[in-house]
Design a protein around this motif. Sequence first.
Motif: not given
Lengths: 371, 327, 371
Positions: A206, A209-211, A214-215, A217-218, A222, B19, B22, B27, B283, B299, B302-303
């Motif tokens: 899992l 599978s997240i870029p 981007s993760l 950055m997000a 925060a 995802i 998450i 965010i 983004f 996000v 992209q996933s």
Amino acid sequence: MAAARGVAAEDVKRAKKKDIGQTSQWTLMRRRFMQNKLSVTGVIGLAIMYFLVLFAPFFAPYAPDDQDSNNQFQAPTSIKLANGHFAVCPMVQKLNTSNFTWTYKPDCNKSEPIQFFAPGFSYSILGILHSNIHLFQVKPPTKIYIFGADDLGRDVLSRILYGGRVSMTIGLVGVTISTVMGAVLGTTSGYFGGAIDNVMQRVIELLLSIPTLSLFMAIAAALPQDMSVIKRYFLISIIISIIGWTGLARQVRGKVLSYSQQDYTAAAKLAGAGHMRIILTHLVPNSLSHIIVVAILAVPAQILAETSLSFIGLGMLPPAVSWGVLLAAAQQVQVVEQHVWLLVPAAFVIITVTLYMFLGDGLRDAVDPYS
Amino acid sequence: MVNYIIRRVLYMIVTVFFISIIAFILINLPPGSALDAQIQRLRQQGGDISMQQINDLKERYGLNDPVYVQYLKWIGGAIHGDFGQSFTYNAPVGELIWSRIAVSVILSLFALIFAWVVAIPVGVYSATHRYTVPDYIVTVIQFVGIAIPEFLLALLLLVFAATVLHMDAGGLNSQQFQNAPWSWAKLMDTIKHIWIPVIVIGAGSTAWLTRVMRANLLDVLNYQYVQTARAKGLKENVVIWKHAVRNALHPLIMSLGTALPTLISGEVIVSIVLNIPSDGPLFLASLQTKDMYLAITFVLLQSVLLVVGNLLADFLLAWADPRVRLE
Amino acid sequence: MAETIPSAQSTEIRPTGEDNVIEVLDLHVHFFTTLGVVRALNGVTFKIPRGRVLGVVGESGSGKSVTGFSIMQLVQHPGKIVKGQILLKARKDDQPINILKYDRHSQQMRNIRGNEVGMIFQEPMTSLNPSYTVGNQIQEAILLHQTPDKDEAWRRTVDILRRVGMPNPERIARSYPHELSGGMRQRAMIAMALSCTPSLLIADEPTTALDVTTEAQILDLMRELQKDIGMSIMFITHNMGVVAQMCDEVVVMYLGRIVERASVEEIFYDPKHPYTVALLRSIPRIGLSKGEKLEVIKGGVPDSYSTVTGCPFHPRCPNFMPGICDKVMPAETPIEGNPHHTVRCHLYPGSAAEAEVETSGLAPGTAPAAS
Ligand SMILES: Nc1ncnc2c1ncn2[C@@H]1O[C@H](COP(=O)(O)OP(=O)(O)O)[C@@H](O)[C@H]1O
Ligand SMILES: [Mg+2]
């Protein structure tokens, strides 16, 4: 020639068998490592780099936040030899009235000698070493900018050295976190197998599978902006280790799986040893060399992650200095075009990462010559 | 086979679903939203703005609900292609996002192709000429290639283009075409610009793939069947390309899955530096302005790209390697 | 390293006038590894008469495979044939040619490989390319040496597969290696090696990886094909039992030297060298009474880098004679009354006559650095 390769492998196995105990295996690794020129370069180079940033205040002529409005965007100082001494030519500032920018001209009539081991600003290293002696200084108001000055007249060299303290360690902290996580979770996963293993593998898939960026950055976005530098430093290192542990956990799991099937593990189980005991006395020591290699190989990615995040303004933030923060000042092409020296921190990033890769590669080959 | 595909697709959906949760949580974490900024702006412009109005706005964007209701509403819409409203642009997210995702996919795809086309021959050459000067040069270049972060390479190219070539390497089009409708001339202009981001995005992957290719081939060259091929009397070239390279490609295809996240990350940051109208800059902006639905959608999409890419990579592997069975 | 390699043709040895398919004369092969020079073959001389089967036996690491690969000129980097001749006489009326005169990549050498000399390997699991069908791989050899016509080549492929006893040759030809069992794969390998009816087949432990039943079938098949085609076989094995079934003549190798050569009867009924005797004792026999242990040769093969003076077998030899065995390298001596049975051992008179005082294995100081 698989046959020949097999024979060579047998030779090594034989050699291992003959030398009893762990030490010889480590000796063998060390010998293989020392033979690799690139990896030796990596070790020596990194030692020098860490030495430089640890003693940054000594090597830096000025404090990293030492502004000087008379020397904004000062170009790198040229150094010449005068009366057998190194000396710098003071810069004369002139306003270019056509576009209202300062231009600088060296005035070499009155050169200012560079003084080595001279007093400057006071500092302390690791809170124990107090001093005000620096490798080199020039008499004020003349200034020496080896790599030029930034928009506020701060010395780029000094900022690089101080920035290295963040950039060269944040990855290490991140790797340490991911290594501990990866080793613990990977060992658990491989050792217990079954449902635990299954869940763990799914979680890893899992996360993968997240870029990545981007993760990061997000999460980084925060974080509150007004956080202390130290706190941000640790949070950023945790962020960049979020993905890092997955790869390590997989590798460790694979290793543990192969060890679990070996006789001594079975024997230990039969002898009634507890899980923890088996893991700590058999599995971890056996995969230790691999864990170290994978950890070292993971450092470059984490250094780059910090630099990238800081560069786009989501990682370390000013007033903190890191290489990414320094490079963020070079974001505008127009600025960089005229003040190319603002890119010097990039060279340090590249050199450090390359050295780490040399080291990691050499270590891997030394530990696992047939992989 | 059909079973396999169905299972994989179901699996993909579950992954993307997780995802999305998450991303939504992440965010929503920071206090405040783009709405606060908007309210502030309204206050500055028009002076007074009542609690009632604020509430209306919050109602409109669904911000009064608890987070999980917000999520359910949003995901419910997302399934139908409605990704919610952008606060800053005051437009549906869907409208803002598709053209940008398209640019991202094109850039990543080209970068991938570039990387493979360069990496395979170079890796093969390097492996078959081990311990020669060109091999050392390739090794050094590839180390540096991996060591240079994409954003730096982009920056260096920008500066290089500006100072030496006196051209603006940023963006995908020259000034006069930026907002022009598509035409032949614009296409040519795009092609003239696109190679820079493609190379920059692909550089890291190229370096890395070259390394993997070289290592794989060295590995495969140790297998008995390579010796078998030589023992048949085949030319060394045929032995290498037909018998060894073919098998050295399998791990490369397998590594596509792990290479994709890097590729997409690279694409995001390079687009930010080069100011390319793809997902990257928008983004980043959406994160900075807390434009939450916009950010989450990026996000998520992209996933999706990643997961689909992984599936395609698996099919490719099954097609290339007769030993792999999809079940 | 070039200066340490004597020219391959330095000492010309005249071929004998007999009809030998292959004659290997004073072959020396060295591996120039990073850790030093491994002398894999130290003057190996043997010949294989037309239509005969020569067994090459010895423990793993004695240089059997390297000998086989040398005949194909396929010794792998960092190995080099540093001295010796290999005379090939493909057909009865040909003049023998020293194939070492050809470059290993030359057209002439490629014509010999697969066409005049076929080779099969120990590991049927890895000796076929997993990415191509069995038929495709056999057809490739036929297209190369026999006919440019694809359909014709395919027909011959199916023919030869039938000939090696494949139950459904058309289907087998279209299968991938992983779809076949070990025995089937080895049959496919034999088919490939024989597809161009070579005059010499080098079989490098072709049955070691197979179970006993399959081994027997493959050996039967090879004997039958050998009779039919009338080719010679160089049969490499470390299994004395297999030698008894397959071979006409035997050479026994130890650490890159032939220590005994004789007809198969004499090897079994009148072994001379203590090493041969030990090898024979290690054959499992029916009727071995319980409690009577199967003998294993004591000690291990010394590793290739270390130096052994005198007879290389002396550290493990039960008949070790101090003062001579550890000092003087025994010469090859014919057994009294039988010029076809020779042995390299001080137990037999005449061995020290032209004794070379020499060391085997790595000679310290001569090791060049990594190539
Ligand atoms: N690629 C290689 N590198 C170094 N040494 C090798 C290599 N291949 C073979 N050798 C050496 O050659 C010797 C003989 O090997 P080999 O002919 O494969 O033995 P075997 O009798 O088991 O077939 C071995 O002791 C080994 O040390
Ligand atoms: Mg062998």
